[in-house]
Design a protein around this motif. Structure first.
Motif, PDB file in Angstrom:
ATOM      1  N   PHE A 539       9.280  39.447  75.919  1.00 27.71           N
ATOM      2  CA  PHE A 539       8.516  39.815  74.385  1.00 27.71           C
ATOM      3  C   PHE A 539       9.935  40.030  74.236  1.00 27.71           C
ATOM      4  N   LEU A 540      10.877  40.596  74.485  1.00 27.49           N
ATOM      5  CA  LEU A 540      12.490  41.588  74.335  1.00 27.49           C
ATOM      6  C   LEU A 540      13.112  40.159  73.393  1.00 27.49           C
ATOM      7  N   MET A 541      12.708  38.769  74.205  1.00 30.78           N
ATOM      8  CA  MET A 541      13.621  37.940  73.781  1.00 30.78           C
ATOM      9  C   MET A 541      12.332  36.853  72.349  1.00 30.78           C
ATOM     10  N   ARG A 542      11.676  37.099  72.455  1.00 36.89           N
ATOM     11  CA  ARG A 542      10.876  36.621  71.032  1.00 36.89           C
ATOM     12  C   ARG A 542      11.147  37.274  70.229  1.00 36.89           C
ATOM     13  N   ALA A 543      10.743  38.625  70.136  1.00 32.55           N
ATOM     14  CA  ALA A 543      11.215  39.886  69.375  1.00 32.55           C
ATOM     15  C   ALA A 543      12.343  39.374  68.809  1.00 32.55           C
ATOM     16  N   ALA A 544      13.479  39.399  69.597  1.00 35.02           N
ATOM     17  CA  ALA A 544      15.249  39.164  68.975  1.00 35.02           C
ATOM     18  C   ALA A 544      15.182  38.074  68.138  1.00 35.02           C
ATOM     19  N   LEU A 545      14.208  37.111  68.402  1.00 38.66           N
ATOM     20  CA  LEU A 545      14.658  35.304  67.755  1.00 38.66           C
ATOM     21  C   LEU A 545      12.963  35.573  66.455  1.00 38.66           C
ATOM     22  N   SER A 546      12.403  36.270  66.373  1.00 40.73           N
ATOM     23  CA  SER A 546      11.243  36.759  65.524  1.00 40.73           C
ATOM     24  C   SER A 546      11.851  36.103  63.707  1.00 40.73           C
ATOM     25  N   LEU A 547      10.738  35.157  63.418  1.00 45.69           N
ATOM     26  CA  LEU A 547      11.554  35.189  62.190  1.00 45.69           C
ATOM     27  C   LEU A 547      10.633  35.524  60.655  1.00 45.69           C
ATOM     28  N   THR A 548       9.883  35.902  61.702  1.00 42.76           N
ATOM     29  CA  THR A 548       8.617  36.766  60.476  1.00 42.76           C
ATOM     30  C   THR A 548       8.173  38.017  60.919  1.00 42.76           C
TER      31      THR A 548
END
Length: 646
Positions: A539-548
């Motif tokens: 979850f944190l990895m995706r949150a850091a790389l999320s563009l939207t």
């Protein structure tokens, strides 16, 4: 063995009675009235009441109207020569012994005794073996499995490291009870065959031989004590028993001390004996033993070269015996003097040759569903949904003329949601055999067995997990308005190996022995906190790389992503291995390495590594389940592969 029962092993071949119980894969020594072993004596009251577990000292304090039997097994199979109107019934005496010992066993372990193993001398035939069946029946116990003392002693010695190659022989010497015996056994297949047995015959037992020497050295020629030993029928029994007990106690002291006192009847002063005195006194026995070794080997038609080992059940304070046996056989004897050695060895043999009931027929105790159990299921299910919704809601969607033509998102994370859905189903399946949703078990035969619950629970988990993973893949394609096949491939690809392992467990786990079920259930418990750690990391990895919809509570998205990668790395190692040493060494290093290599390009590889670790956990659990369900499959396969070809 019915559910909730245990197997008891009672040694009737030694100077004292020892009891061991096999329960849930563990061997438990039983304390009888606070003692590790129980004396063999039984007292008979004037109205027929029986008092079990008395020694000679306690027997001397009995009222005059009580009778004392030193060992009921000595009376089995022999006519009773007595002028009494009601001679003692040895079968009833032995039934009282069995009833008393199994009562303490059942009370100590909290389970009834449903299987019985008895260790007997090697020379007992059908008559005395039949008496044992009668005694067990009178005691309300199941028909016993009989194991000879030499076989039990050899089985126990193998647990201490003795290696007995197939078709080789073992010489077993038992000196802890008169008369001492020598037995030659041969390992044939998976059992021991008795080739020959012979008693070491001497006019007197060891205590009498030592008592003779003590009296000769400490009293004058006209001392009436000499008559006490030399003419037992004409001598006071109390003086004779007291002297022999004092000699026996001195022998035990000589195991650790160089000198020991022997109390003589008053008004005489105590005598002192040494180990040399014992060796000299028992010289006739030692000479006879060395000669009997040759006779029993000849009777078995074996040479000393055929012996894989020599095992001695020693008499305390007679160290010279092992030297004589070593000289006679050319092999250094292994000394086995643990009080529960024969009971443990017989238990090992019966457990190996008489497999217990399977989980399919067992009913484990069950408890109500706890809040913590429910919380774990809900937490994993929530993680599964979050790992699915986060990449869907944060996808970078490309449209042309209001048509979606592409979406950039974390497809491996979508796949992990399918794996977490399967893991949630596994947690529910693990609770099924031991947890009641409501109500109280009635013990009715109509209630499902543990094996049935395992089969139903794990099959349902495999099916429901796959269905959920399929729905996840279809829902992702629908939400992104794209072809669902890539997402379905990932969700099913992550869940399918877990489902296959779950289905295999459902088929084979009911074959696990009932006493190994608690061990298996402990192994099969999914580590929920490790999975939650991995979900937090993804979850944190995706949150850091999320563009939207970026989630950045610190102002440092790189730090958030690195922290998530570190958590995922730690969860990966914790899932792969159970070794505390490996975990302590690898978790910090892997966590730091994941944090350092974390980028948009590497995040997918890190998630795939965790999914591989989760699959490895499921494969290991399946392998352990197969090993418990089919313990002899490996040996059978080895024999098949190495079978000589014609």
């Amino acid at each position: 063995m019915p559910s909730g029962g245990a197997r008891a092993s009672i040694d009737l071949s030694s100077a004292t009675i020892a009891v061991t119980v096999h329960r849930q894969g563990a061997t438990v020594p039983i304390l009888i009235d606070g003692r590790i072993v129980m004396p063999t004596g039984v007292a008979i009251g004037p109205t027929g009441q029986l008092y079990v577990g008395l020694d000679h000292a306690a027997a001397r304090a009995l009222p005059a109207d009580h009778r004392y039997v030193d060992n009921p097994t000595d009376l089995l199979g022999t006519p009773t020569h007595t002028h009494d109107a009601a001679p003692p019934d040895p079968v009833e005496l032995l039934a009282a012994v069995l009833r008393q010992t199994t009562f303490y066993a059942a009370h100590q372990i909290g389970q009834p005794i449903t299987e019985l193993t008895l260790t007997i001398p090697p020379h007992w035939g059908p008559r005395r073996r039949g008496h044992l069946d009668d005694a067990a029946h009178r005691a309300g116990l199941p028909a016993p499995t009989l194991v000879t003392a030499p076989a039990a002693l050899t089985a126990y010695a193998t647990t201490l490291g003795l290696t007995v190659p197939p078709n080789s022989c073992v010489l077993v010497c038992q000196v802890d009870r008169h008369p001492a015996t020598l037995t030659v056994l041969q390992l044939v297949g998976d059992h021991y065959r008795e080739l020959a047995t012979q008693q070491i015959t001497t006019p007197h037992d060891l205590d009498h031989l030592i008592a003779h020497r003590v009296i000769d050295a400490a009293t004058p020629d006209d001392d009436p004590l000499r008559t006490t030993i030399n003419h037992p029928p004409d001598a006071p029994a109390d003086d004779r028993h007291a002297l022999l007990e004092s000699v026996r106690a001195a022998r035990h002291l000589l195991v650790e001390h160089d000198r020991a006192p022997v109390l003589l009847p008053a008004p005489r002063q105590p005598a002192v004996i040494t180990r040399d005195d014992v060796t000299t006194a028992t010289q006739p026995f030692l000479d006879t033993a060395a000669h009997t070794v040759k006779e029993v080997l000849d009777a078995a038609d074996v040479d000393t070269a055929h012996l894989a080992g020599v095992i001695v059940r020693p008499a305390p304070g007679i160290p010279a015996l092992t030297e004589r046996l070593a000289h006679a056989t050319g092999t250094t004897p292994g000394v086995v003097d643990h009080p529960h050695a024969l009971a443990d060895g017989a238990l090992a043999l019966t457990a190996a040759h008489q497999p217990g009931p399977r989980a399919a027929a067992a009913r484990l105790p069950r408890v109500r569903l706890r809040i913590t159990d429910l919380a774990g299921i809900l937490a994993l299910g929530a993680c599964s949904l979050i790992l699915l919704l986060q990449p869907v809601l944060t996808a970078d969607i490309t449209t042309v003329d209001s048509y979606v033509v592409g979406a950039r998102t974390s497809v491996p994370q979508i796949g992990s949601s399918g794996a977490f859905a399967m893991l949630t189903a596994l947690v529910i399946a693990h609770l099924a055999p031991t947890t009641w949703l409501a109500g109280t078990p009635t013990g009715s035969p109509a209630e499902p067995t543990t094996g049935s619950l395992i089969r139903r629970g794990y099959l349902a988990a495999a099916v429901s997990g796959l269905i959920t993973a399929t729905l996840y893949g279809l829902a992702t394609g629908t939400a992104l308005e794209l072809d669902y096949r890539p997402y379905l491939t990932w969700t099913l690809g992550a869940a399918l190996p877990l489902a296959a392992c779950t289905a295999l467990i459902a088929v084979t786990a009911p074959r696990i022995p009932a006493d190994a079920l608690p061990t298996w259930l402990a192994l099969a418990r999914p580590a929920i906190h490790y999975a939650l750690l991995a979900a937090a990391g993804m979850f944190l990895m995706r949150a850091a790389l999320s563009l939207t919809i970026p989630v950045d509570l610190t102002g440092m998205p790189g730090l958030v992503g690195s922290l998530g990668a570190a958590l995922l790395g730690a969860a990966t190692i914790l899932t792969i291995t159970d070794s505390r040493v490996l975990r302590a060494l690898a978790v910090p290093g892997v966590a730091i390495a994941y944090a350092l290599v974390f980028t948009y390009s590497t995040k997918s590889a890190l998630i795939v590594a965790y999914l591989a670790a989760l699959t490895w956990w499921a494969v290991r659990l399946t392998t352990k389940t197969l090993h418990l369900a089919f313990p002899n499959a490996g040996a059978a396969l080895h024999r098949l592969v190495n079978r000589p070809h014609s």
